[in-house]
Design an enzyme around this catalytic site. Structure first.
Site, short mmCIF file in Angstrom:
data_model
loop_
_atom_site.label_atom_id
_atom_site.label_comp_id
_atom_site.label_asym_id
_atom_site.label_seq_id
_atom_site.Cartn_x
_atom_site.Cartn_y
_atom_site.Cartn_z
CE LYS A 10 -3.82 1.97 2.78
NZ LYS A 10 -4.61 1.80 4.04
CB SER A 24 -8.08 3.51 2.99
OG SER A 24 -7.17 2.97 3.92
CB SER A 55 -8.06 0.62 5.80
OG SER A 55 -8.79 1.81 5.75
#
Ligand code: GLN
Length: 472
Positions: free
Chosen positions: A59, A134, A158
């Site tokens: 990420k 997210s 997330s």
């Protein structure tokens, strides 16, 4: 002596990613493929290679030396990280190669990845829908079979929510078991680096690799050695109207049944604090965000306006021009709940609720070994229209509990409803990761993970290429 050829060509892997990610958009950056070898490049091959670690996607709010660290924000669009996060250092030391950085909601704020300023990520199962957030890019990359394992971060769901939306595993570990060094801070008391995967053994293996105390993060610790007993823990099931869509409700019941058929005793539980989870989470998370994001002022690094009359204007312009609406909203909210004279009314109150949530869970865990919970009340929703920003926050009520209580929770894929994946989470007491893996492994025998039709892993892509070239 003849030079030893790497088992797989990194430049070729980059090509595989570019081709197979074109429609999904999971990656913000793909490693050029210079240097490094891949220990185990496809899901089946990685499975066979015990002791090795597969190529990983990371990420883009977790630092990887020499790669971007954009956090999905215009503010950091051009930032290249000079160092590795501890989790990344440990994966590399174990033989893994980072093959790319994945898309996310700006600074981790959101539930769809649509809050990214730098690109759109589509759900691999239905490109008109969101992949969740997210850490949506990491979840989509695993579902699309681009990588068998990916790192994300979980502040309020997330990792677990995009895992559910894309039909893969997603672990949010116990707070502190994975170092936050190199994770760009959003809400420091809530967040932890987590793991996505297509195979529960690999998720477990990756977690064990990145876990453990780190001198660079004062809040990190060694998980105690909690030997996994073979006894089947009792699994708590939430009672009452949970406000789920018919599909998610049906799947919740089916998952409970599957666990019972596997021999797990279940017991009804109620969490009376559930309705306070979202207000407490958004008070604490925005308060911490407002201080953590104060460093983006256009002075030391990040976006800088072309021109400013004085330092104040420089700061105002940098923040106005380079931060997205959702981020601004949260900074304002955080500043509001922290403003002098009002802390008791909001922040302190939220902290008290946090203590109550922790206590209630402690009590519940006296009776059950873990709780089976929905992850999100609905399946992956369309990119535009169906769930506004406020509704998305209200829908975080099942995931934020684990962050407020600092306990681990694992999303497991539990099949399809109407052609879209559903995931449920197993939430246990602190340091019960191995117990969660144990149940997930058994559940996988009756509810196996499925990949979206038409996707193929690296090994299959290589074979197809070889056939196209005439079997060479
Ligand atoms: N939806 C939550 C939020 O927007 C989750 C964030 C996260 O875990 N990073 O805050």
């Amino acid at each position: 002596m003849k030079e030893k050829k790497p088992p797989f060509d990194p430049a070729e892997y980059a090509r595989f990613l570019r081709e197979n990610d074109a429609e999904v958009g999971a990656f913000l950056e793909i490693a050029s493929g210079s240097g490094g070898t891949f220990a185990a490049p496809s899901v089946p091959a990685a499975l066979a290679a015990t002791g090795n670690h597969p190529p990983v996607a990371v990420k883009d709010n977790i630092a990887v030396a020499g790669m971007h660290l954009t956090c999905g924000s215009r503010m950091l669009e051009n930032l290249v990280s000079p160092y590795d996060a501890t989790a990344v250092t440990r994966l590399k030391a174990a033989g893994a190669t980072v093959v790319g950085k994945t898309n996310l909601d700006e600074f981790g704020m959101g539930s769809s990845t649509d809050n990214s300023a730098l690109g759109t990520t589509n759900n691999p199962w239905d490109h008109t829908r969101v992949c969740g957030g997210s850490s949506g890019g990491s979840a989509a990359a695993v579902a699309q079979q681009l990588v068998p394992v990916a790192l994300g971060s979980d502040t309020g769901g997330s990792v677990r929510q995009p895992a559910a939306f894309c039909g893969v595993y997603g672990l949010k570990p116990t707070y502190g078991t994975v170092s936050r060094y190199g994770l760009v801070a959003y809400a420091s008391s809530l967040e932890v680096i987590g793991v996505f995967g297509a195979d529960i053994h690999q998720v477990a293996q990756t977690y064990r690799t990145i876990a453990g105390a780190d001198p660079l993060d004062q809040s990190s610790l060694d998980p105690p050695d909690t030997a996994h007993s073979d006894a089947r823990p009792t699994i708590g099931v939430l009672q009452g109207d949970l406000g789920l869509s018919p599909e998610v409700a049906r799947n919740y019941a089916a998952t409970q049944q599957a666990l019972e058929q596997l021999g797990y005793p279940t017991a009804p539980v109620t969490l009376s604090t559930l309705e306070y989870v979202v207000p407490a989470y958004y008070t604490i998370a925005t308060a911490e965000a407002s201080t953590n994001l104060a460093r983006y002022n256009g002075v030391r690094y990040g976006y800088r306006p072309d021109w400013a009359e004085n330092p104040e204007e420089l700061m105002r312009k940098a923040r106005s021009e380079a931060l997205g609406d959702e981020v601004k909203l949260r900074i304002l909210l955080g500043t509001y709940v922290l403003r002098s004279g009002f802390q008791d009314q909001y922040y302190t109150r939220a902290q008290k609720i946090r203590t109550l949530i922790r206590r209630e869970l402690d009590e519940v865990y006296q009776g059950v070994g873990m709780i089976l919970m929905p992850v999100f009340p609905v399946q992956a929703f369309p990119h535009s229209g169906s769930l506004d920003a406020f509704q998305q926050k209200v829908a975080d009520r099942f995931t934020c509990t684990a962050n407020l209580a600092a306990v681990p929770a694992l999303t497991v894929p539990t099949g399809l409803e109407n052609g879209l994946p559903v995931g449920m989470q197993l939430m246990g007491p602190a340091f019960s990761e191995e117990r969660l893996f144990g149940v997930a492994r058994e559940l996988a025998t009756v509810m196996p993970l499925q990949f979206p039709p038409g996707t193929r892993d690296y090994a299959a892509w290589l074979r197809e290429g070889a056939q196209a070239r005439g079997g060479s």
